[in-house]
Enzyme design. Structure first.
Site, PDB file in Angstrom:
ATOM      1  N   GLN B 132      22.158  36.148  54.374  1.00 19.78           N
ATOM      2  CA  GLN B 132      21.013  36.676  53.639  1.00 19.78           C
ATOM      3  C   GLN B 132      21.112  38.186  53.499  1.00 19.78           C
ATOM      4  O   GLN B 132      21.159  38.898  54.506  1.00 19.78           O
ATOM      5  CB  GLN B 132      19.731  36.320  54.399  1.00 19.78           C
ATOM      6  CG  GLN B 132      18.457  36.854  53.787  1.00 19.78           C
ATOM      7  CD  GLN B 132      17.283  36.718  54.735  1.00 19.78           C
ATOM      8  OE1 GLN B 132      17.365  37.134  55.891  1.00 19.78           O
ATOM      9  NE2 GLN B 132      16.203  36.144  54.270  1.00 19.78           N
ATOM     10  N   GLY B 133      21.165  38.688  52.280  1.00 20.79           N
ATOM     11  CA  GLY B 133      21.243  40.133  52.051  1.00 20.79           C
ATOM     12  C   GLY B 133      19.891  40.713  51.696  1.00 20.79           C
ATOM     13  O   GLY B 133      19.569  40.886  50.522  1.00 20.79           O
ATOM     14  N   TYR B 134      19.095  40.976  52.710  1.00 25.67           N
ATOM     15  CA  TYR B 134      17.747  41.515  52.476  1.00 25.67           C
ATOM     16  C   TYR B 134      17.653  42.966  52.959  1.00 25.67           C
ATOM     17  O   TYR B 134      17.561  43.896  52.180  1.00 25.67           O
ATOM     18  CB  TYR B 134      16.704  40.658  53.199  1.00 25.67           C
ATOM     19  CG  TYR B 134      16.168  39.501  52.396  1.00 25.67           C
ATOM     20  CD1 TYR B 134      16.949  38.832  51.463  1.00 25.67           C
ATOM     21  CD2 TYR B 134      14.855  39.056  52.561  1.00 25.67           C
ATOM     22  CE1 TYR B 134      16.449  37.776  50.721  1.00 25.67           C
ATOM     23  CE2 TYR B 134      14.338  37.996  51.826  1.00 25.67           C
ATOM     24  CZ  TYR B 134      15.139  37.360  50.908  1.00 25.67           C
ATOM     25  OH  TYR B 134      14.630  36.314  50.189  1.00 25.67           O
ATOM     26  N   SER B 135      17.671  43.136  54.294  1.00 26.14           N
ATOM     27  CA  SER B 135      17.387  44.456  54.868  1.00 26.14           C
ATOM     28  C   SER B 135      18.446  45.481  54.505  1.00 26.14           C
ATOM     29  O   SER B 135      19.633  45.168  54.364  1.00 26.14           O
ATOM     30  CB  SER B 135      17.314  44.357  56.395  1.00 26.14           C
ATOM     31  OG  SER B 135      16.211  43.603  56.778  1.00 26.14           O
ATOM     32  N   SER B 167      22.818  38.578  59.186  1.00 26.05           N
ATOM     33  CA  SER B 167      23.251  37.655  60.240  1.00 26.05           C
ATOM     34  C   SER B 167      24.525  36.921  59.832  1.00 26.05           C
ATOM     35  O   SER B 167      24.552  36.304  58.765  1.00 26.05           O
ATOM     36  CB  SER B 167      22.166  36.619  60.528  1.00 26.05           C
ATOM     37  OG  SER B 167      20.971  37.255  60.880  1.00 26.05           O
ATOM     38  N   GLU B 249      11.660  31.200  55.992  1.00 28.46           N
ATOM     39  CA  GLU B 249      12.357  31.804  57.118  1.00 28.46           C
ATOM     40  C   GLU B 249      11.411  31.911  58.317  1.00 28.46           C
ATOM     41  O   GLU B 249      11.769  31.594  59.446  1.00 28.46           O
ATOM     42  CB  GLU B 249      12.868  33.197  56.741  1.00 28.46           C
ATOM     43  CG  GLU B 249      13.545  33.892  57.918  1.00 28.46           C
ATOM     44  CD  GLU B 249      14.109  35.261  57.567  1.00 28.46           C
ATOM     45  OE1 GLU B 249      13.794  35.776  56.484  1.00 28.46           O
ATOM     46  OE2 GLU B 249      14.859  35.809  58.394  1.00 28.46           O
ATOM     47  N   GLU B 370       4.231  43.146  63.803  1.00 31.37           N
ATOM     48  CA  GLU B 370       3.189  43.998  63.228  1.00 31.37           C
ATOM     49  C   GLU B 370       3.013  43.718  61.731  1.00 31.37           C
ATOM     50  O   GLU B 370       1.894  43.718  61.217  1.00 31.37           O
ATOM     51  CB  GLU B 370       3.528  45.473  63.462  1.00 31.37           C
ATOM     52  CG  GLU B 370       3.379  45.923  64.920  1.00 31.37           C
ATOM     53  CD  GLU B 370       4.451  45.352  65.853  1.00 31.37           C
ATOM     54  OE1 GLU B 370       5.531  44.968  65.366  1.00 31.37           O
ATOM     55  OE2 GLU B 370       4.189  45.283  67.070  1.00 31.37           O
TER      56      GLU B 370
END
Lengths: 368, 385
Positions: B132-135, B167, B249, B370
């Site tokens: 997964q290429g998110y952050s 990951s 997720e 949060e």
């Protein structure tokens, strides 16, 4: 069975919600308290519960009841909790009915319960903590038994027509259905922190007939454990209502109270605590429904019931503490309702065993 | 329960008895025992592949997906029965996959028919492993602040930028990736694209964690060509896909708070004898853990019936991950010095402390606790901004 309310159960909830909110909102409880009402609840309201069929919610259809289950009883109790409505519903229509169901006592006591005339009280605790110890004795005498001993923390014990009494007999424990008015019986009602009344009961040679025995002599553990499972699950549902009511009041307050020129609900510190509280209450709700569904399915529900009672104790305690804190000074005033929620939560959390009692029971069952 | 479902249960039980290898009914000993499949799979035991292949062939790695996409075509009630029967024999998960838990549901909702037929069956059978290429370094909790660019070059995009916390990127075959196709709009300038990690210009670098493992990578894109046919949903509408996928997720991660099948190791540890204070802490934790187990059941039932609040996965993620951290903290306390050994065979090469350290990321990854609380406050409780 999916773990949410069916459409029929949701309809019952809506009906109960409207009914209790209209006829027994928090102001009803406040008025009884201010009048120092000696009964502790409204007999008129109990009649109305009966007229709606609710007092027979767990009574089988064959006995003219609604023949519903613990999920439905819990739905009603949650609304009672949300409105802090003083009511003998839990002790009478839930716990006592469950103990008497299917016994010879049903024919005698269910008509009065269905009519809203009979109130039952549960004489099972003898100490400041609910711990299952029974020291009261029942000795054979003539055709029946003589009861000697004391019980405490008995909600409605001073006005009940019917007392469900656990006593030690020769070989074990026996459960008795004792009609009020027996010689040698006395009840001293005490006002509790939440303004409800619970009685200290004394039995000095109270004579009961042999047919007062619920089930079999020395085999009281079976009906007692049915009573306790129903009572604990019901108390969990009522606690859920108390916690949910307090949480709703608090979140609404966050949306209307201004400080520093803005709504305090915009402060992240309070948002996070409110969101955490929401999470705890949701988890508690699932635990209560799980316990009630298991009870209704006839499967072994003991541990699920302990989880429900312990979890609602934890979640509702948080709800009322956060409720008072987030209301600030006004939350400490008698004029404002949130404090009533704190007091009711403490009483219900203690009833039938508190969170620690039930966590300990789980630990013992798991062997640690 | 209808007769049909009873029959289904009996047949399922019989099939699982015949097909789930004994080795796959034992608890996993560590991360290396997990089955991920992919082009270059690794198995700690040959039964892992056997179990994955048998379940995949039946569509039971994704029991509720349609059969034409490699699924089992099971109804919600049948899926629940299958899960119960798997749990009954303490069966291991046949296939761990971000394709199943994250990309698959998003493709089912937003993908074209061609995309579904191309990718879903391979996910179901564990043939292609996804990451997964998110952050990004400057877009973590503020995910929509991402900068990786995808410039229009006719029938394809040219992708440049860097992702982080990807990951298993070094072991993945394909990536589903958020890229910026419009710099003038923050959330409205993001697109969702799929591409092969073997594409020219893709490189990865593992990040060593406090647990001693490197499940995460930094991932770099240097003029990577991505066909426009690989874009899921409309250009600049990737944020819709991203949010939908994040819900899944969070649903997946929330399962972490649940006790392991086949005996809770925390309770096992407590049985060996702990001090009364720790015993009480474990017992109270056990209350929450079991209540959360009921919550998970309720959440899945509500999801399947379309009754769950759309932001409820945030609550599940928040509660489950906080619970899991507490669980491992208590397991370390119950284990004493045994739980401190880092390399020994007896300690399964530090399985306990590594797992404990790993859980510390639970409340950071997939949106921090949060952030989840913010979402609950705004979207469920409707608190003001």
């Amino acid at each position: 069975m999916p773990l949410y309310l069916t459409d029929e159960q949701a309809m019952l909830r809506d009906t109960a919600r409207d009914f209790v909110a209209e006829h027994a909102p928090v102001s009803h409880m406040r008025a009884l308290r201010d009048a120092n009402d000696a009964t502790g609840f409204s007999r008129d309201l109990w009649k109305q519960f009966a007229e709606m069929g609710l007092t027979g919610i767990l009574i089988p259809e064959a006995d003219n009841g609604l023949g519903l289950g613990h999920v439905e009883a819990g739905v009603v109790l949650e609304e009672i909790g949300r409105n802090l409505s003083p009511s003998p519903f839990l002790s009478t229509a839930v716990a006592a009915v469950e103990a008497l169901k299917g016994t010879a006592h049903a024919a005698r006591w269910f008509p009065g319960i269905l009519a809203g005339e009979t109130v039952a009280a549960l004489a099972i605790d003898e100490h400041a903590k609910h711990d299952g110890r029974v020291e009261m004795r029942a000795e054979r005498s003539g055709n029946g038994f003589k009861l000697n001993g004391a019980k405490r923390f008995v909600a409605h014990g001073h006005v009940a027509n019917l007392l469900i009494v656990a006593a030690r007999t020769g070989e074990g424990t026996t459960l008795f259905a004792v009609p009020n008015g027996a010689k040698g019986f006395s009840a001293a009602p005490e006002r509790l922190a939440d303004a409800s009344l619970a009685a200290h009961l004394r039995f000095d040679g109270v004579e009961v007939d042999a047919d007062a025995v619920i089930g079999d002599v020395d085999a009281g553990d079976a009906p007692l454990s049915r009573l306790l499972a129903a009572g604990r699950t019901g108390a969990s549902a009522e606690l859920l209502g108390v916690g949910g009511g307090a949480a709703d009041m608090t979140v609404n307050y966050l949306k209307e109270r201004k400080q520093f020129g803005v709504l305090i609900g915009s402060f992240q510190a309070l948002q996070h605590r409110a969101a955490h509280l929401y999470s705890e209450m949701e988890v508690a709700r699932a635990a209560v429904l799980k316990a009630a569904q298991l009870l209704d399915s006839g499967q072994d529900a003991g541990e699920a019931v302990s989880v429900a009672k312990a979890m609602t104790g934890l979640a509702t305690t948080l709800a009322v503490q956060e409720g008072v804190q987030m209301h600030g000074g006004i939350g400490m005033t008698d004029e404002y309702d949130i404090g009533f929620y704190m007091k009711r939560a403490r009483v219900l959390a203690e009833m039938f065993g508190d969170s620690n009692f039930h966590a300990n029971a789980l630990a013992e069952a798991a062997g640690y | 329960m209808t007769d049909d479902l009873e029959t289904f249960r009996a047949e399922t039980r019989a099939w699982l008895e015949a097909n789930c290898p004994a080795e796959m009914r034992k608890p996993m000993r560590g991360e290396k025992d997990a089955t991920w499949g992919g082009r270059n799979p690794t198995y700690a035991h040959p039964d892992q592949k056997l179990w994955m292949d048998r379940m995949g062939a039946r569509g039971w790695t994704v029991p509720d997906w349609p059969k034409e996409y490699g699924g089992g075509g099971l109804s919600p009630a049948e899926t629940k029965i299958l899960r119960e029967e798997l749990k009954r024999i303490n069966a291991r998960n046949p296939l761990n996959s971000f394709g199943i838990s994250m990309l698959g549901p998003a493709l089912l909702k937003y993908g074209t028919e061609e995309q579904k037929l191309e990718h879903l069956p391979k996910i179901a059978r564990g043939e292609i492993r996804w990451c997964q290429g998110y952050s990004e370094p400057n877009a973590g909790s503020d995910l929509a602040g991402l900068a990786t660019s995808a410039d229009d070059a006719g029938d394809h995009y040219i992708v440049n930028g860097q992702k982080v916390w990807t990951s298993y990127a070094d072991q993945a075959d394909w990536i589903f990736c958020l890229v910026r196709t419009d710099k003038t709009s923050k959330q409205g300038g993001i697109s969702f694209v799929l591409f092969d990690m073997a594409s020219e210009g893709v490189s990865t670098k593992p990040i060593l964690l406090i647990s001693g493992y490197s499940p995460f990578c930094e991932t770099f894109f240097d003029n990577v060509k991505v066909p426009k046919a690989n874009r899921v949903h409309d250009e600049n509408k990737g944020w819709d896909v991203a949010k939908y996928l994040l819900g899944h997720e969070r649903e997946m991660i929330s399962g972490m708070g649940l006790g392991a099948a086949g005996g809770d190791p925390l309770i096992e540890a407590a049985r060996k004898g702990v001090d009364p204070i720790l015993r009480a802490q474990i017992a109270l934790f056990d209350v929450r853990s079991r209540a959360f187990s009921a919550m998970s059941e309720r959440f899945i039932d509500e999801l399947k019936a379309g009754r769950a609040h759309p932001a409820q996965p945030s609550m599940m993620k928040y509660y489950g991950t906080e619970l899991n951290k507490t669980r491992h903290e208590l397991m370390m306390a119950a284990g004493g010095s045994d739980a401190l050994e880092w390399e020994s065979d007896a300690s399964s090469h530090g399985a306990a402390p590594r797992a404990w350290l790993r859980t510390k990321a639970n409340s950071i990854e997939g949106g921090t606790s949060e952030i989840q609380l913010n979402i609950i406050a705004k979207r469920i409780l409707d608190l003001p901004s």
